[in-house]
Design an enzyme around this catalytic site. Sequence first.
Site, PDB file in Angstrom:
ATOM      1  N   GLY A  21      20.414 -46.018  20.897  1.00  0.00           N
ATOM      2  CA  GLY A  21      19.630 -46.685  19.852  1.00  0.00           C
ATOM      3  C   GLY A  21      18.834 -45.683  19.037  1.00  0.00           C
ATOM      4  O   GLY A  21      18.428 -44.637  19.556  1.00  0.00           O
ATOM      5  N   TRP A  23      16.398 -46.862  16.375  1.00  0.00           N
ATOM      6  CA  TRP A  23      15.293 -47.493  15.618  1.00  0.00           C
ATOM      7  C   TRP A  23      13.967 -46.827  15.963  1.00  0.00           C
ATOM      8  O   TRP A  23      13.723 -46.495  17.129  1.00  0.00           O
ATOM      9  CB  TRP A  23      15.248 -48.986  15.978  1.00  0.00           C
ATOM     10  CG  TRP A  23      14.276 -49.786  15.165  1.00  0.00           C
ATOM     11  CD1 TRP A  23      13.933 -49.589  13.857  1.00  0.00           C
ATOM     12  CD2 TRP A  23      13.548 -50.944  15.600  1.00  0.00           C
ATOM     13  NE1 TRP A  23      13.041 -50.543  13.453  1.00  0.00           N
ATOM     14  CE2 TRP A  23      12.783 -51.380  14.496  1.00  0.00           C
ATOM     15  CE3 TRP A  23      13.466 -51.649  16.803  1.00  0.00           C
ATOM     16  CZ2 TRP A  23      11.947 -52.502  14.568  1.00  0.00           C
ATOM     17  CZ3 TRP A  23      12.640 -52.754  16.876  1.00  0.00           C
ATOM     18  CH2 TRP A  23      11.888 -53.184  15.765  1.00  0.00           C
ATOM     19  N   ASP A  46      24.069 -46.366  17.555  1.00  0.00           N
ATOM     20  CA  ASP A  46      23.700 -47.548  16.782  1.00  0.00           C
ATOM     21  C   ASP A  46      22.667 -47.173  15.726  1.00  0.00           C
ATOM     22  O   ASP A  46      21.607 -46.656  16.040  1.00  0.00           O
ATOM     23  CB  ASP A  46      23.087 -48.610  17.704  1.00  0.00           C
ATOM     24  CG  ASP A  46      22.731 -49.845  16.898  1.00  0.00           C
ATOM     25  OD1 ASP A  46      23.669 -50.542  16.459  1.00  0.00           O
ATOM     26  OD2 ASP A  46      21.523 -50.084  16.654  1.00  0.00           O
ATOM     27  N   TYR A  51      16.684 -48.615   9.165  1.00  0.00           N
ATOM     28  CA  TYR A  51      15.903 -47.686  10.007  1.00  0.00           C
ATOM     29  C   TYR A  51      15.486 -46.440   9.237  1.00  0.00           C
ATOM     30  O   TYR A  51      14.677 -45.646   9.717  1.00  0.00           O
ATOM     31  CB  TYR A  51      16.688 -47.276  11.274  1.00  0.00           C
ATOM     32  CG  TYR A  51      17.131 -48.409  12.159  1.00  0.00           C
ATOM     33  CD1 TYR A  51      16.577 -49.688  12.041  1.00  0.00           C
ATOM     34  CD2 TYR A  51      18.110 -48.223  13.134  1.00  0.00           C
ATOM     35  CE1 TYR A  51      16.998 -50.736  12.846  1.00  0.00           C
ATOM     36  CE2 TYR A  51      18.530 -49.264  13.950  1.00  0.00           C
ATOM     37  CZ  TYR A  51      17.976 -50.513  13.787  1.00  0.00           C
ATOM     38  OH  TYR A  51      18.403 -51.544  14.601  1.00  0.00           O
ATOM     39  N   LYS A  80      24.381 -50.887   9.715  1.00  0.00           N
ATOM     40  CA  LYS A  80      24.184 -52.306   9.358  1.00  0.00           C
ATOM     41  C   LYS A  80      23.767 -52.495   7.911  1.00  0.00           C
ATOM     42  O   LYS A  80      22.995 -51.684   7.371  1.00  0.00           O
ATOM     43  CB  LYS A  80      23.100 -52.923  10.263  1.00  0.00           C
ATOM     44  CG  LYS A  80      23.291 -52.634  11.738  1.00  0.00           C
ATOM     45  CD  LYS A  80      22.281 -53.337  12.621  1.00  0.00           C
ATOM     46  CE  LYS A  80      22.332 -52.807  14.043  1.00  0.00           C
ATOM     47  NZ  LYS A  80      21.466 -51.652  14.304  1.00  0.00           N
ATOM     48  N   HIS A 113      23.063 -57.199   9.397  1.00  0.00           N
ATOM     49  CA  HIS A 113      21.914 -56.970  10.295  1.00  0.00           C
ATOM     50  C   HIS A 113      21.198 -58.274  10.669  1.00  0.00           C
ATOM     51  O   HIS A 113      20.864 -58.501  11.824  1.00  0.00           O
ATOM     52  CB  HIS A 113      20.945 -56.006   9.601  1.00  0.00           C
ATOM     53  CG  HIS A 113      20.011 -55.299  10.521  1.00  0.00           C
ATOM     54  ND1 HIS A 113      19.487 -54.067  10.250  1.00  0.00           N
ATOM     55  CD2 HIS A 113      19.482 -55.655  11.724  1.00  0.00           C
ATOM     56  CE1 HIS A 113      18.697 -53.685  11.247  1.00  0.00           C
ATOM     57  NE2 HIS A 113      18.676 -54.638  12.143  1.00  0.00           N
ATOM     58  N   ASN A 165      21.923 -60.745  15.141  1.00  0.00           N
ATOM     59  CA  ASN A 165      20.861 -61.749  14.989  1.00  0.00           C
ATOM     60  C   ASN A 165      21.342 -63.084  14.408  1.00  0.00           C
ATOM     61  O   ASN A 165      20.642 -63.714  13.622  1.00  0.00           O
ATOM     62  CB  ASN A 165      19.724 -61.188  14.113  1.00  0.00           C
ATOM     63  CG  ASN A 165      19.047 -60.014  14.755  1.00  0.00           C
ATOM     64  OD1 ASN A 165      18.529 -60.115  15.865  1.00  0.00           O
ATOM     65  ND2 ASN A 165      19.051 -58.871  14.083  1.00  0.00           N
ATOM     66  N   SER A 215      11.732 -52.823  24.346  1.00  0.00           N
ATOM     67  CA  SER A 215      11.188 -52.300  23.088  1.00  0.00           C
ATOM     68  C   SER A 215       9.671 -52.149  23.118  1.00  0.00           C
ATOM     69  O   SER A 215       8.946 -52.765  22.340  1.00  0.00           O
ATOM     70  CB  SER A 215      11.603 -53.230  21.939  1.00  0.00           C
ATOM     71  OG  SER A 215      11.482 -52.570  20.701  1.00  0.00           O
ATOM     72  N   LYS A 268      17.196 -46.991  23.344  1.00  0.00           N
ATOM     73  CA  LYS A 268      16.726 -45.879  22.491  1.00  0.00           C
ATOM     74  C   LYS A 268      15.773 -44.997  23.291  1.00  0.00           C
ATOM     75  O   LYS A 268      14.870 -45.492  23.969  1.00  0.00           O
ATOM     76  CB  LYS A 268      16.012 -46.450  21.261  1.00  0.00           C
ATOM     77  CG  LYS A 268      15.280 -45.409  20.404  1.00  0.00           C
ATOM     78  CD  LYS A 268      13.807 -45.328  20.739  1.00  0.00           C
ATOM     79  CE  LYS A 268      13.107 -44.158  20.105  1.00  0.00           C
ATOM     80  NZ  LYS A 268      11.722 -43.986  20.633  1.00  0.00           N
ATOM     81  N   SER A 269      15.992 -43.704  23.223  1.00  0.00           N
ATOM     82  CA  SER A 269      15.006 -42.769  23.748  1.00  0.00           C
ATOM     83  C   SER A 269      15.112 -41.480  22.955  1.00  0.00           C
ATOM     84  O   SER A 269      16.189 -41.125  22.471  1.00  0.00           O
ATOM     85  CB  SER A 269      15.236 -42.473  25.231  1.00  0.00           C
ATOM     86  OG  SER A 269      14.258 -41.551  25.667  1.00  0.00           O
ATOM     87  N   ARG A 274      15.108 -38.910  29.775  1.00  0.00           N
ATOM     88  CA  ARG A 274      15.372 -40.356  29.754  1.00  0.00           C
ATOM     89  C   ARG A 274      16.722 -40.655  29.081  1.00  0.00           C
ATOM     90  O   ARG A 274      17.436 -41.569  29.486  1.00  0.00           O
ATOM     91  CB  ARG A 274      14.235 -41.095  29.044  1.00  0.00           C
ATOM     92  CG  ARG A 274      12.925 -40.998  29.807  1.00  0.00           C
ATOM     93  CD  ARG A 274      11.901 -42.008  29.305  1.00  0.00           C
ATOM     94  NE  ARG A 274      11.242 -41.625  28.082  1.00  0.00           N
ATOM     95  CZ  ARG A 274      10.165 -40.852  27.994  1.00  0.00           C
ATOM     96  NH1 ARG A 274       9.616 -40.368  29.100  1.00  0.00           N
ATOM     97  NH2 ARG A 274       9.608 -40.566  26.831  1.00  0.00           N
ATOM     98  N   ASN A 278      19.442 -42.842  31.114  1.00  0.00           N
ATOM     99  CA  ASN A 278      19.884 -44.148  30.605  1.00  0.00           C
ATOM    100  C   ASN A 278      21.412 -44.266  30.556  1.00  0.00           C
ATOM    101  O   ASN A 278      21.955 -45.371  30.556  1.00  0.00           O
ATOM    102  CB  ASN A 278      19.303 -44.417  29.214  1.00  0.00           C
ATOM    103  CG  ASN A 278      17.789 -44.591  29.243  1.00  0.00           C
ATOM    104  OD1 ASN A 278      17.195 -44.762  30.302  1.00  0.00           O
ATOM    105  ND2 ASN A 278      17.160 -44.560  28.079  1.00  0.00           N
TER     106      ASN A 278
END
Length: 324
Positions: A21, A23, A46, A51, A80, A113, A165, A215, A268-269, A274, A278
Site C-alpha cells: 500500500g 497511501w 497499490d 494519493y 485508480k 476508486h 468502494n 489504518s 502499507k508501511s 515492517r 508484512n
Amino acid sequence: MSVPKYFELEDGDRLPRIGFGTWQAPPDVLEKAVDAALEAGYRHFDSARAYENEDALGRALNRWIGGDAAKRKELFVVTKLPPSGNRPESVEEYFEASRRDLGLDYIDLYLIHVPFAFEHVPGDLHPKNPDGSMKMDYSTDLVGVWKEVLKLKKSGRVRHVGVSNMNEEQLSRLCAVEKPACLQVEVHVLFQQKKLIAATKQLGIPIVAYSPLGSKALADVLAAKTGRNYPNLLELPTVLNIAKAHSRTPAQVLLRFLLQHGVACIPKSTDPTRIQQNLSVLDFELNKNEMQELAALDRGEDGRICDFMFFVGAEKHTEFPFKK
Ligand SMILES: NC(=O)c1ccc[n+]([C@@H]2O[C@H](COP(=O)([O-])OP(=O)(O)OC[C@H]3O[C@@H](n4cnc5c(N)ncnc54)[C@H](OP(=O)(O)O)[C@@H]3O)[C@@H](O)[C@H]2O)c1
C-alpha cells in the site's frame, strides 16, 4: 490451511495476494520504501491518482525494471481513477496522467476508486467549497464511466479493470456490462465484510482488502475530529495472544487471518523491517480455533474506519456506497 500466493485472473495473469500500500506516504519516503519492498519481494503495488505520489512509485519501479521487459512482467501495478475523474469524458485524461507519472507503458489493474464524483478542477484533486465541503459532481453516470474504463483495456494500456468502494447493487449494475476483475474494499478483523465477500465469491470477483491493519494514521485523524474511539487492531488482546503463540507479530496475525478469510491484502508501511514482516505470512497457519476467535471480533458496519465522511457532502451523492 494453505493459502495460494496468487489470485488467478483471466488471461492467465496472477494477482499476488499480498501487495504494497502507498497511501499517505510522502513521495521521498515512499520512493525509499518501494526500493525496500522490491528488495523484500513485493511485486504487487497499490497506488491511486488521489494519493499524489504516483511519480515516486514510478521512479522506484522503473529503477528496478531497468528497461527489462521480463522484469516489468513480474510486477502487478495498480492505480485508480480519482473521484474528480468520474465522468465518461474525463477518464482518458486522468488515466493518461497516471500512466505518465508512473512512467509505465501499461497498468496491470485500473480501478474506479469510488462511485461518487467531485468536480473537475485543474490542479486540485480534492476541490472544496469555502465552507470546507467538497465540490461534488452529483450528475455521475457510473455505468458510463465503467464503459470508458473498459475501453482502456481494449486499447491495451491496461491489462485488467476493476472497482473499489462499491456496494453489491453497484457491482451488479457494472456486472451487467462486464464483470470487474476485482473489488478493493476495506476489510479487517473488526470489519470482515462477510456478506459482501459471499456475494463477490458467487460472482467470481476476487476481493483485495485495504486498511488490513486498521489504518492507524487515518483512525487517529478521525478520532481527533469525531471523538469516536477506534481500537488499535495491533493491540487487541486476542490478536496479541495468537501472535505470542506463533512467535509472530500482531500485524502478521491480522494479515494471515485475511488470507485464510479468502481475500488479498495491501498493507502499507514505510519501515523496512515492517515491510519485510508484512510479506512473511505464507509460512505459518492459524488453526480453526484461532480463526474462530478472530472471526468473533467482527463488529459489522460499526467496524468500518474509512467511511469517507472526511469528504464532507459525499454522503449526499446518490452513488454514495455506504448507506446505513
Ligand atoms: N481503495 C481505497 O479507497 C483505499 C482506502 C484506503 C487504503 N487503500 C490502500 O490500502 C493500503 C493499506 O491501507 P492503509 O494504508 O489505510 O492502512 P494499513 O495498511 O491498514 O495500515 C497502515 C499503518 O500501519 C502501520 N504498519 C504497517 N505495518 C505494520 C506492522 N507490521 N506493525 C505495526 N504497524 C504497522 C503503518 O505505519 P508505518 O508505515 O510506520 O509502518 C501505517 O501507520 C493503502 O496504503 C492504500 O494503498 C485503498
